[in-house]
Structure formats: C-alpha cells, structure tokens
Design a protein around this motif. Structure first.
Motif, PDB file in Angstrom:
ATOM      1  N   SER A  33       2.187   7.082  -8.262  1.00  0.00           N
ATOM      2  CA  SER A  33       2.178   5.617  -8.134  1.00  0.00           C
ATOM      3  C   SER A  33       2.775   5.246  -6.796  1.00  0.00           C
ATOM      4  O   SER A  33       3.419   6.068  -6.135  1.00  0.00           O
ATOM      5  CB  SER A  33       3.010   4.990  -9.253  1.00  0.00           C
ATOM      6  N   VAL A  34       2.561   3.995  -6.410  1.00  0.00           N
ATOM      7  CA  VAL A  34       3.157   3.513  -5.166  1.00  0.00           C
ATOM      8  C   VAL A  34       4.676   3.518  -5.292  1.00  0.00           C
ATOM      9  O   VAL A  34       5.383   3.821  -4.335  1.00  0.00           O
ATOM     10  CB  VAL A  34       2.589   2.116  -4.818  1.00  0.00           C
TER      11      VAL A  34
ATOM     12  N   MET B 217       5.885   6.801  -4.431  1.00  0.00           N
ATOM     13  CA  MET B 217       5.817   7.043  -2.981  1.00  0.00           C
ATOM     14  C   MET B 217       7.157   6.656  -2.353  1.00  0.00           C
ATOM     15  O   MET B 217       7.676   7.347  -1.481  1.00  0.00           O
ATOM     16  CB  MET B 217       4.687   6.225  -2.342  1.00  0.00           C
TER      17      MET B 217
ATOM     18  N   ILE C 122      -3.645   7.314  -3.860  1.00  0.00           N
ATOM     19  CA  ILE C 122      -2.296   6.725  -3.952  1.00  0.00           C
ATOM     20  C   ILE C 122      -1.876   6.179  -2.590  1.00  0.00           C
ATOM     21  O   ILE C 122      -1.220   5.156  -2.489  1.00  0.00           O
ATOM     22  CB  ILE C 122      -1.267   7.772  -4.453  1.00  0.00           C
TER      23      ILE C 122
ATOM     24  N   LYS D 143       0.841  -1.183   0.000  1.00  0.00           N
ATOM     25  CA  LYS D 143       0.000   0.000   0.000  1.00  0.00           C
ATOM     26  C   LYS D 143       0.892   1.255   0.000  1.00  0.00           C
ATOM     27  O   LYS D 143       1.962   1.253   0.634  1.00  0.00           O
ATOM     28  CB  LYS D 143      -0.814  -0.033   1.298  1.00  0.00           C
ATOM     29  N   GLY D 144       0.434   2.303  -0.667  1.00  0.00           N
ATOM     30  CA  GLY D 144       1.224   3.530  -0.761  1.00  0.00           C
ATOM     31  C   GLY D 144       1.700   4.041   0.598  1.00  0.00           C
ATOM     32  O   GLY D 144       2.872   4.387   0.768  1.00  0.00           O
TER      33      GLY D 144
END
Lengths: 76, 253, 359
Positions: free
Chosen positions: C145-146, C149, C175, C8-9
């Motif tokens: 996008s992840v 991140m 995100i 997950k982001g």
C-alpha cells in the motif's frame, strides 16, 4: 669546498634496491650493496660517505621512504 | 667531522612522513605510487589536514593505498572513485576529499564517473597516476598505452587499427567547465618530484576555495609491466611517454 | 500524529525520506519511479533539512554515490526500476561486502531486458537471493500500500543501520504509481555529527582524529580472513531470519487453501479470498512483508491443516521456490502468474484457483 656535510641512514630491511637513489645522488655517494637484505634485495648504502652534501635528493626519489637524510654545516 | 656528528635528530632534513604507516608497501621496486603516496602524506601533514582528509582508493595496484597513508579511506569499485568522492564531499563539505586513480580506472572503466564529476565541478582533488598499463592484473593494455607499446594484450605492440589510440583524458577533462586546475607532472627526478608536490599542494588548497575539480596527472612508470629496471623505465618514460603526454599545466583558473 | 494526505506511492517515498532525516538521495531517471527524484527536486529539501539530492550520470554512479555517503555514516538512498537495478548490482554487492547501510527502492517493471514499463514482480530472485556476486543478502521489504511505502522508508533505514546492511524496498509499479491516503511521519531531524559518532563512530569516515584510521573496503588480501568475514555475514543473515521476519495472514485460521502473494498481488488475492469465501470456500491469504528474511516458518506451520497453497505472482514463479522450500512437499504448492506487466484481476485468480484445485 662544500659548506655542508651530509649523511643518510637507510632502513635496509625495507629497501627494495630499486636504484633510483643511486641515480639521483649528484655526488655519487650511494651504491647498491652486494649483500642482500632479508627479502633478497641489494639495499642501498653510502659507499662514499664523505661526498654526501645532505641534498636529500635520495630521500625525495625513494618510493618506500626508507632513507633518512641528515645535513650539518661544516664548522669553520 | 665524523658520521656520528652528522647523524643526529637535530640534523634531519628528510625523513619518512608521520602519515606513512609502518606497513611495507606491496609495490614493486621503484614504483611511482610510492613516491606519490609519500608526497600526499607530506602535503597532508604540512597543511595539517589529516583529520579533515578522506581518500578514495581505486581498483588497481593502488587499491591498498589505505594501508600506507594514515587517514580515513574508502575503497571504491573499479572506476567509481569520483562518484564515491562526490557523495563524501557533498555530505561533508568541510572535508578535503581526493580520489587516487590509475589510467585503467580513470580513463577506461571509470570514464563516465570522472567526466561527470568534473562536469559537475565537484569540490574534490583527483590524483591520476598514468603508467600506460594495467599493473595489478599483470601488464595488459590500458587506454593510455602508447602506439607500438608491448603489453600482455598487445604482444605485437598497440596497433591503432586493432586497439584504437592512446587517450589524452586529462586534456579532455580540462575542457569541462567544472575543472579549475588541470596539470600533468612526473615523479622521475628530484626536480620533477618537487614540482609535483607543488601541484598537489595547490590542488588541495583549491578545495578550501571550493573552485571545482583539481586534477593532477602524474606520468609514472610500471617497471614490472614494462619489463625494464626502474631506472630504465624512467628513461623510457622521458623518451616516449612525455611526447604523448607533455608535462605542464593544462588549465589553471 | 503526522499529516494525512492523498499521494502517489513514489511521491510518498520522497516525502518520507525528507521527513525521516535522510541525508542524501542519488538517482537516475527510469520509469516507473522517476517521480521519486522529481518530487525531491521540487521540494528542495537541501533548503529545509540540508538533505543532498543529486541526479547522477547513471545508475552505476548513483549507487556508488550511495556507497560514498554511507561510508560517512549518513542515511542515504537511491531508487530505480528493474533495468537500472541490474546496473546497480555492482555497488550493492560492494556495500554488502563493506557492511554499509543504505536504502534502495526498486519499483519493478516487466523484463527481461528493457521489457515493459508496466508493473511486474520479476526482480524477486535478484533482490532476495543476492543479485550481485558473492554470498550476501539484502533486507527486502515488500509494501502492498502507499502507507507501507512511507512506513518502510523509516523501517528500511532502521534495519539497514541495525544490521549494517543494505535494505531494499521491492515494490511493483502499481504501488509506485497508485494514489492512496497516507499518514506521513512527523519530521525527524537529520543526525548530528555527535549522533553519527554515537551510532557509527567505530567505522564511519569522519576524519582521523584521536583514533585509528577508518577504512571502508570489501577487499581481503588472502582467503582465510575472507572466509572468517563470510561467516560473520552469514551469522548476520541468520540473525535477520530469527528476528526480522514480517508477514500478514488473513483468514488463515480455518482455511483449506491459502494464497501466498506480496505487493499489489496480495491485494488482488485478498479480494479473491473475500469472493471465494462468499461462495463458501475457505480460503486464506499469507502476505510476506519481508521477502528476505522469508516467512518460512509461518508457511511451514500452516502446512498440516492446508490442502494446498497457491502462490500468485507477477512473474514466472520466483517466490514460488521459497514457498516450496518452506512446505517441503508436505502439501500441494501451486502457482498462478502473469508476466510482462500484465496485472491479474481477482477473477483471473479465482478462475486459476478453481481450475488448479478442481473446485
């Protein structure tokens, strides 16, 4: 008779004449000068130098650290 | 014996600490801050911890503490010094970290930060100078202003119906499990100043023991804000402030 | 090469922070970014790298802890979401004024006020124009996008220290909450005392020893030196504008129309671009990666051959103003936005596009 003699030296230009040293002095050595320094403050000085016992109370209460205190044992 | 015999370097018994800088303090004549700054300088010098000490100055008259005490300093936003000190202490645990705060900073806008730093038991020292007024902004009511006390925002005296009551924040902080040493002192007489010096020394020594927060409240004066001479201010403080804010240890574990 | 994971982001922010040698995280829970601190607490990096993680009593305390950590020359960070970011503005302006580096993550939600917990981009003004009081700017990075991140945690710290200025990752909740493949960076050790001395030795609070005292403050006593300092900051921001602009263009070479969008909306617009091209309409996408400094020149350069820009945002039109300033009236600048936490679909964007440009 006191066993010690003391003396103070005041950084007169930094003194703000707050009078706290005058009140703290147990032997009434210090007074505020009738003259003023460059900032217009009545700086403190030894009015009765012979009474000073070098207890350093004045140095302790001075907020501006302008007093240097000296203390010397009296020669027998 | 002549004065010249006495005034010699070997006879010095009291002089300006080496840690007090050459800058002339901006404080008003007789201000308690000057005395407390001097004590801090002497203590840091005597404990030989100058290179390990980091101070956090507040918003208020003591904002410029960093100009007078020759150590590393951070200047915090109003009331946030305990949060700033928390991170400094956690990221440099070998350091002696202290906040220097006034009553407006600590007991009003910074209530949350001091409460939670104390509750977490941060390994810091809190120097709290309580003169019951906002000095720097021109003498407004502070959280510790006494009932009846005249300030620029309580021109008819502090009225509990309008302004609430003076807060004994130090007693509140003593209730928190993260505080180890909580004391209230003053700086009006040579004897009181000696006791305050002992208290602050002990607070710094507690840092080495990692016991939690040590708080030294110093009940002080603000002769400009109170509109009295420094000497009269001390008398007024002893007569009125000490009743509400009694001197002595509140907690010592 | 680093580990490849599905994450997950928000979790990636935490994981990358640990891996890139971050010294401290200070935060306060708020949706939709609480996973950042939760991940850190679960990972217990203090046992692994010595990183400090602390749940503060408020966002105000958290950012002031970041201030304290940054004073020591440490790599410190915080994260929050829109209402919490408003509280943090005090500390952020103090850090900008004291020239302290740090990383801030704002996972935006709908506003104003408590608003919604759904994704939004309505903190653009706050992040790019200053946010708190006084003339200052943050370095603003906008991941889409992840993977970004992760990348922007590393980049954010790098830029923050390069310019001695707070950097912020400005990202929408989509995100933050999205799961994607990510390649995580290899572990970099936290800076040693010696490295801090080399990097920040002329200002960091490391204890006064054989040197002048160090003072971290944003206070000046009188106006003239404050103005000199203000000019210094402005020179720094100018340098950022000259050196640090980052953006991505897709199909802009032959485009008649260009979408300008960042974050998750850029992905939506990318899909809209593809669908419109299938219909034979030449559309491109310009995605600002740095929102401050803004890719003004890149947009300006596209003006002459573009019939119009469509700025798409999850806001009432905030980045729109920067696009308009870049275009300076030379071609059309139109806007389509959704608010309150509503995410537009590619079809929504296409419909708006066709209506606005009468296609």
């Amino acid at each position: 008779m006191a066993k010690f003699r003391g003396a103070i030296v005041v950084d007169t230009e930094s003194c703000k004449g707050c009078n706290l040293c005058v009140v703290a002095c147990p032997t009434h050595v210090i007074e505020l000068n009738t003259d003023v320094n460059g900032k217009g403050y009545h700086y403190s000085y030894m009015k009765n130098p012979t009474s000073c016992i070098g207890c350093a109370n004045c140095g302790l209460v001075c907020p501006d650290s302008v007093i240097t205190v000296y203390k010397k044992a009296i020669d027998k | 014996m002549e004065l010249t015999d006495i005034i010699k370097a070997e006879n010095i018994v009291s002089q300006k600490s080496k840690l007090i800088t050459e800058n002339v303090m901006h404080y008003c004549p007789g201000c308690t801050h000057g005395v407390v700054h001097k004590l801090l300088a002497e203590i840091i010098e005597e404990l030989d911890i100058q290179e390990k000490t980091i101070g956090v100055s507040p918003v208020g008259c003591a904002v410029f503490a960093y100009n007078y005490l020759d150590i590393d300093w951070s200047q915090a936003a109003h009331g946030r010094a305990p949060a700033v000190a928390t991170a400094i202490s956690r990221l440099q645990p070998e350091k002696y970290v202290f906040t220097y705060q006034g009553d407006g900073d600590l007991a009003s806008i910074g209530c949350a930060e001091i409460m939670h730093a104390c509750n977490r038991g941060e390994n810091i020292v809190v120097i709290f100078v309580n003169n019951a007024i906002y000095g720097m902004t021109g003498g407004q009511m502070s959280p510790t202003t006494l009932l009846g006390q005249v300030t620029s925002t309580t021109p008819h005296g502090r009225d509990e119906k309008l302004n609430g009551f003076p807060i004994k924040i130090t007693e509140l902080l003593a209730q928190l499990d993260g505080t180890c040493y909580v004391t209230r002192q003053s700086a009006d007489t040579p004897g009181a100043i000696r006791k305050t010096k002992k208290a602050i020394t002990k607070a710094f020594q507690n840092t080495r023991l990692a016991k939690g927060v040590s708080i030294v409240e110093i009940v002080g004066t603000c002769s400009s804000g109170w509109k009295m001479s420094p000497v009269a201010s001390n008398e007024w403080m002893r007569e009125h402030m000490f009743k509400k804010y009694p001197i002595g240890d509140i907690k010592d574990i | 090469m680093g580990d490849i994971k599905l994450m997950k982001g928000n979790e990636v922010i935490a994981e990358t922070a640990i891996r890139c040698g971050c010294d401290g995280y200070f935060g306060y829970p708020i949706t939709p970014q609480s996973e950042i601190m939760e991940t850190l607490m679960l990972r217990r990096p203090w046992e692994e790298t010595g990183m400090v993680v602390l749940q503060a009593e408020s966002e105000i305390a958290a950012i002031n802890m970041v201030y304290g950590g940054a004073c020591c020359g440490k790599k410190v960070m915080t994260s929050s979401s829109s209402p919490g970011m408003s509280l943090k503005q005090e500390g952020i302006t103090y850090m900008a004024g004291a020239e302290l580096p740090c990383l801030i993550v704002d996972v935006m939600r709908g506003g104003p006020g408590l608003g919604t917990i759904q994704p939004s981009q309505s903190d653009y003004f706050q992040a790019t124009k200053g946010g708190g009081h006084g003339d200052y700017h943050l370095i603003v990075l906008a991941p889409a996008s992840v993977q970004e991140m992760s990348d922007f945690v590393v980049l954010g710290f790098e830029l923050a220290f390069k310019y001695q200025n707070p950097a912020i990752i400005l990202v929408d909740g989509a995100i933050g909450q999205m799961m994607e493949k990510v390649e995580l960076p290899d572990y970099t050790p936290r800076w040693s005392e010696q490295e801090i001395e080399e990097i920040s030795g002329d200002w960091a609070l490391t204890g006064k020893k054989n040197r002048k005292q160090h003072i971290i403050t944003s206070l000046e006593y009188s106006a003239p030196p404050q103005e000199i300092f203000n000019h210094k900051l402005q020179r720094k921001y100018k340098e950022m504008r000259e050196q640090e602009v980052r953006f991505e263009t897709i199909h802009c070479e032959d485009a008649d129309y260009i979408f300008v969008a960042y974050g998750s909306v850029a992905r939506i617009c990318q899909k809209a671009t593809e669908l419109l091209r299938e219909k034979g309409i030449k559309v491109g996408l310009l995605r600002p990666i740095t929102l401050y400094p803004f890719p003004t020149q890149a947009i300006s350069d596209l003006c002459s051959k573009t019939k119009g820009f469509l700025t798409v945002e999850m806001s009432a039109g905030q980045m729109l103003e920067d696009v308009q300033l870049a275009v300076e009236g030379r071609t059309k600048v139109e806007f389509y936005g959704r608010m309150g936490g509503v995410i537009p679909t590619p079809e929504d964007v296409i419909e708006a596009f066709e209506k606005i440009f009468s296609i």
